[in-house]
Design a protein around this motif. Structure first.
Motif, PDB file in Angstrom:
ATOM      1  N   VAL A   1      -6.576  -5.723  10.256  1.00 56.23           N
ATOM      2  CA  VAL A   1      -7.792  -5.674   9.458  1.00 56.23           C
ATOM      3  C   VAL A   1      -7.477  -5.075   8.092  1.00 56.23           C
ATOM      4  O   VAL A   1      -6.979  -3.947   8.018  1.00 56.23           O
ATOM      5  CB  VAL A   1      -8.862  -4.793  10.162  1.00 56.23           C
ATOM      6  CG1 VAL A   1     -10.131  -4.734   9.346  1.00 56.23           C
ATOM      7  CG2 VAL A   1      -9.127  -5.292  11.563  1.00 56.23           C
ATOM      8  N   PRO A   2      -7.767  -5.787   7.002  1.00 59.42           N
ATOM      9  CA  PRO A   2      -7.609  -5.184   5.676  1.00 59.42           C
ATOM     10  C   PRO A   2      -8.675  -4.098   5.484  1.00 59.42           C
ATOM     11  O   PRO A   2      -9.835  -4.282   5.883  1.00 59.42           O
ATOM     12  CB  PRO A   2      -7.809  -6.348   4.713  1.00 59.42           C
ATOM     13  CG  PRO A   2      -8.579  -7.357   5.485  1.00 59.42           C
ATOM     14  CD  PRO A   2      -8.247  -7.162   6.935  1.00 59.42           C
ATOM     15  N   LEU A   3      -8.283  -2.988   4.917  1.00 58.63           N
ATOM     16  CA  LEU A   3      -9.211  -1.883   4.700  1.00 58.63           C
ATOM     17  C   LEU A   3      -9.587  -1.783   3.227  1.00 58.63           C
ATOM     18  O   LEU A   3      -8.713  -1.784   2.361  1.00 58.63           O
ATOM     19  CB  LEU A   3      -8.594  -0.561   5.166  1.00 58.63           C
ATOM     20  CG  LEU A   3      -8.292  -0.461   6.656  1.00 58.63           C
ATOM     21  CD1 LEU A   3      -7.582   0.844   6.956  1.00 58.63           C
ATOM     22  CD2 LEU A   3      -9.555  -0.596   7.480  1.00 58.63           C
ATOM     23  N   ILE A   4     -10.869  -1.705   2.967  1.00 61.05           N
ATOM     24  CA  ILE A   4     -11.377  -1.483   1.617  1.00 61.05           C
ATOM     25  C   ILE A   4     -11.518   0.026   1.453  1.00 61.05           C
ATOM     26  O   ILE A   4     -12.209   0.680   2.252  1.00 61.05           O
ATOM     27  CB  ILE A   4     -12.727  -2.192   1.426  1.00 61.05           C
ATOM     28  CG1 ILE A   4     -12.553  -3.682   1.679  1.00 61.05           C
ATOM     29  CG2 ILE A   4     -13.289  -1.921   0.032  1.00 61.05           C
ATOM     30  CD1 ILE A   4     -13.858  -4.434   1.830  1.00 61.05           C
ATOM     31  N   ILE A   5     -10.865   0.575   0.463  1.00 60.75           N
ATOM     32  CA  ILE A   5     -10.726   2.029   0.346  1.00 60.75           C
ATOM     33  C   ILE A   5     -12.061   2.772   0.358  1.00 60.75           C
ATOM     34  O   ILE A   5     -12.171   3.833   0.955  1.00 60.75           O
ATOM     35  CB  ILE A   5      -9.874   2.411  -0.894  1.00 60.75           C
ATOM     36  CG1 ILE A   5      -9.397   3.846  -0.804  1.00 60.75           C
ATOM     37  CG2 ILE A   5     -10.620   2.154  -2.178  1.00 60.75           C
ATOM     38  CD1 ILE A   5      -8.400   4.106   0.297  1.00 60.75           C
ATOM     39  N   HIS A   6     -13.122   2.230  -0.228  1.00 64.28           N
ATOM     40  CA  HIS A   6     -14.399   2.937  -0.253  1.00 64.28           C
ATOM     41  C   HIS A   6     -15.227   2.711   1.012  1.00 64.28           C
ATOM     42  O   HIS A   6     -16.299   3.303   1.157  1.00 64.28           O
ATOM     43  CB  HIS A   6     -15.213   2.550  -1.503  1.00 64.28           C
ATOM     44  CG  HIS A   6     -15.667   1.130  -1.506  1.00 64.28           C
ATOM     45  ND1 HIS A   6     -14.859   0.109  -1.945  1.00 64.28           N
ATOM     46  CD2 HIS A   6     -16.825   0.560  -1.111  1.00 64.28           C
ATOM     47  CE1 HIS A   6     -15.510  -1.034  -1.823  1.00 64.28           C
ATOM     48  NE2 HIS A   6     -16.698  -0.794  -1.318  1.00 64.28           N
TER      49      HIS A   6
ATOM     50  N   VAL B   1      -2.002   2.458  10.403  1.00 65.50           N
ATOM     51  CA  VAL B   1      -2.424   1.953   9.094  1.00 65.50           C
ATOM     52  C   VAL B   1      -1.179   1.932   8.214  1.00 65.50           C
ATOM     53  O   VAL B   1      -0.446   2.921   8.146  1.00 65.50           O
ATOM     54  CB  VAL B   1      -3.509   2.855   8.450  1.00 65.50           C
ATOM     55  CG1 VAL B   1      -3.844   2.378   7.044  1.00 65.50           C
ATOM     56  CG2 VAL B   1      -4.756   2.892   9.319  1.00 65.50           C
ATOM     57  N   ILE B   2      -0.934   0.777   7.573  1.00 66.24           N
ATOM     58  CA  ILE B   2       0.225   0.657   6.692  1.00 66.24           C
ATOM     59  C   ILE B   2      -0.202   0.079   5.348  1.00 66.24           C
ATOM     60  O   ILE B   2      -1.278  -0.485   5.212  1.00 66.24           O
ATOM     61  CB  ILE B   2       1.350  -0.211   7.304  1.00 66.24           C
ATOM     62  CG1 ILE B   2       0.887  -1.658   7.471  1.00 66.24           C
ATOM     63  CG2 ILE B   2       1.840   0.354   8.617  1.00 66.24           C
ATOM     64  CD1 ILE B   2       2.023  -2.628   7.721  1.00 66.24           C
ATOM     65  N   GLN B   3       0.691   0.226   4.381  1.00 67.30           N
ATOM     66  CA  GLN B   3       0.503  -0.389   3.069  1.00 67.30           C
ATOM     67  C   GLN B   3       0.733  -1.886   3.199  1.00 67.30           C
ATOM     68  O   GLN B   3       1.772  -2.313   3.695  1.00 67.30           O
ATOM     69  CB  GLN B   3       1.509   0.202   2.085  1.00 67.30           C
ATOM     70  CG  GLN B   3       1.302  -0.208   0.652  1.00 67.30           C
ATOM     71  CD  GLN B   3       0.353   0.721  -0.055  1.00 67.30           C
ATOM     72  OE1 GLN B   3       0.301   1.892   0.241  1.00 67.30           O
ATOM     73  NE2 GLN B   3      -0.389   0.203  -0.996  1.00 67.30           N
ATOM     74  N   GLY B   4      -0.218  -2.693   2.786  1.00 73.99           N
ATOM     75  CA  GLY B   4      -0.093  -4.139   2.864  1.00 73.99           C
ATOM     76  C   GLY B   4       0.721  -4.699   1.708  1.00 73.99           C
ATOM     77  O   GLY B   4       1.117  -3.968   0.793  1.00 73.99           O
ATOM     78  N   PRO B   5       0.971  -6.002   1.719  1.00 70.63           N
ATOM     79  CA  PRO B   5       1.798  -6.630   0.690  1.00 70.63           C
ATOM     80  C   PRO B   5       1.171  -6.597  -0.709  1.00 70.63           C
ATOM     81  O   PRO B   5       1.879  -6.648  -1.699  1.00 70.63           O
ATOM     82  CB  PRO B   5       1.965  -8.069   1.179  1.00 70.63           C
ATOM     83  CG  PRO B   5       0.838  -8.291   2.119  1.00 70.63           C
ATOM     84  CD  PRO B   5       0.520  -6.954   2.724  1.00 70.63           C
ATOM     85  N   ASP B   6      -0.145  -6.481  -0.781  1.00 71.03           N
ATOM     86  CA  ASP B   6      -0.810  -6.451  -2.089  1.00 71.03           C
ATOM     87  C   ASP B   6      -1.235  -5.040  -2.483  1.00 71.03           C
ATOM     88  O   ASP B   6      -2.163  -4.857  -3.263  1.00 71.03           O
ATOM     89  CB  ASP B   6      -2.010  -7.397  -2.088  1.00 71.03           C
ATOM     90  CG  ASP B   6      -3.064  -6.988  -1.074  1.00 71.03           C
ATOM     91  OD1 ASP B   6      -2.802  -6.059  -0.287  1.00 71.03           O
ATOM     92  OD2 ASP B   6      -4.146  -7.589  -1.064  1.00 71.03           O
ATOM     93  N   ALA B   7      -0.584  -4.036  -1.906  1.00 68.11           N
ATOM     94  CA  ALA B   7      -0.809  -2.609  -2.181  1.00 68.11           C
ATOM     95  C   ALA B   7      -2.084  -2.070  -1.541  1.00 68.11           C
ATOM     96  O   ALA B   7      -2.402  -0.907  -1.697  1.00 68.11           O
ATOM     97  CB  ALA B   7      -0.813  -2.318  -3.683  1.00 68.11           C
TER      98      ALA B   7
ATOM     99  N   TYR C   1      -3.934  -1.781  12.041  1.00 68.70           N
ATOM    100  CA  TYR C   1      -3.536  -2.498  13.253  1.00 68.70           C
ATOM    101  C   TYR C   1      -4.299  -1.869  14.407  1.00 68.70           C
ATOM    102  O   TYR C   1      -4.274  -0.653  14.587  1.00 68.70           O
ATOM    103  CB  TYR C   1      -2.024  -2.375  13.481  1.00 68.70           C
ATOM    104  CG  TYR C   1      -1.232  -3.230  12.519  1.00 68.70           C
ATOM    105  CD1 TYR C   1      -0.711  -4.451  12.914  1.00 68.70           C
ATOM    106  CD2 TYR C   1      -1.021  -2.820  11.207  1.00 68.70           C
ATOM    107  CE1 TYR C   1       0.005  -5.243  12.036  1.00 68.70           C
ATOM    108  CE2 TYR C   1      -0.308  -3.609  10.317  1.00 68.70           C
ATOM    109  CZ  TYR C   1       0.193  -4.813  10.738  1.00 68.70           C
ATOM    110  OH  TYR C   1       0.886  -5.604   9.856  1.00 68.70           O
ATOM    111  N   LEU C   2      -4.999  -2.709  15.173  1.00 70.21           N
ATOM    112  CA  LEU C   2      -5.834  -2.229  16.263  1.00 70.21           C
ATOM    113  C   LEU C   2      -5.484  -2.945  17.562  1.00 70.21           C
ATOM    114  O   LEU C   2      -4.907  -4.036  17.537  1.00 70.21           O
ATOM    115  CB  LEU C   2      -7.307  -2.478  15.933  1.00 70.21           C
ATOM    116  CG  LEU C   2      -7.783  -1.841  14.632  1.00 70.21           C
ATOM    117  CD1 LEU C   2      -8.049  -2.939  13.615  1.00 70.21           C
ATOM    118  CD2 LEU C   2      -9.007  -1.022  14.845  1.00 70.21           C
TER     119      LEU C   2
END
Length: 53
Positions: free
Chosen positions: A10-15, A34-40, A45-46
């Motif tokens: 799941v991509p996480l939106i910081i806010h 939670v890791i840094q994705g390819p687009d920063a 991961y769940l």
């Protein structure tokens, strides 16, 4: 028989990180990492136990 799992990324939106994780958690998903994705951005991961048929 061994426990069977299903996984999601799941991509996480910081806010909205907490709201996103709370929603997935209420659906039975457990945060694994939670890791840094390819687009920063951040990617969560769940996992959750597969439903038995």
């Amino acid at each position: 028989m061994a426990t069977q799992w299903e996984y999601a990324t799941v991509p996480l939106i910081i806010h909205a990180t907490k709201a996103i994780l709370d929603q997935w958690g209420s659906d039975g998903w457990e945060l694994v990492q939670v890791i840094q994705g390819p687009d920063a951005g951040l990617v969560a991961y769940l996992k959750r136990q597969k439903a038995t048929a």
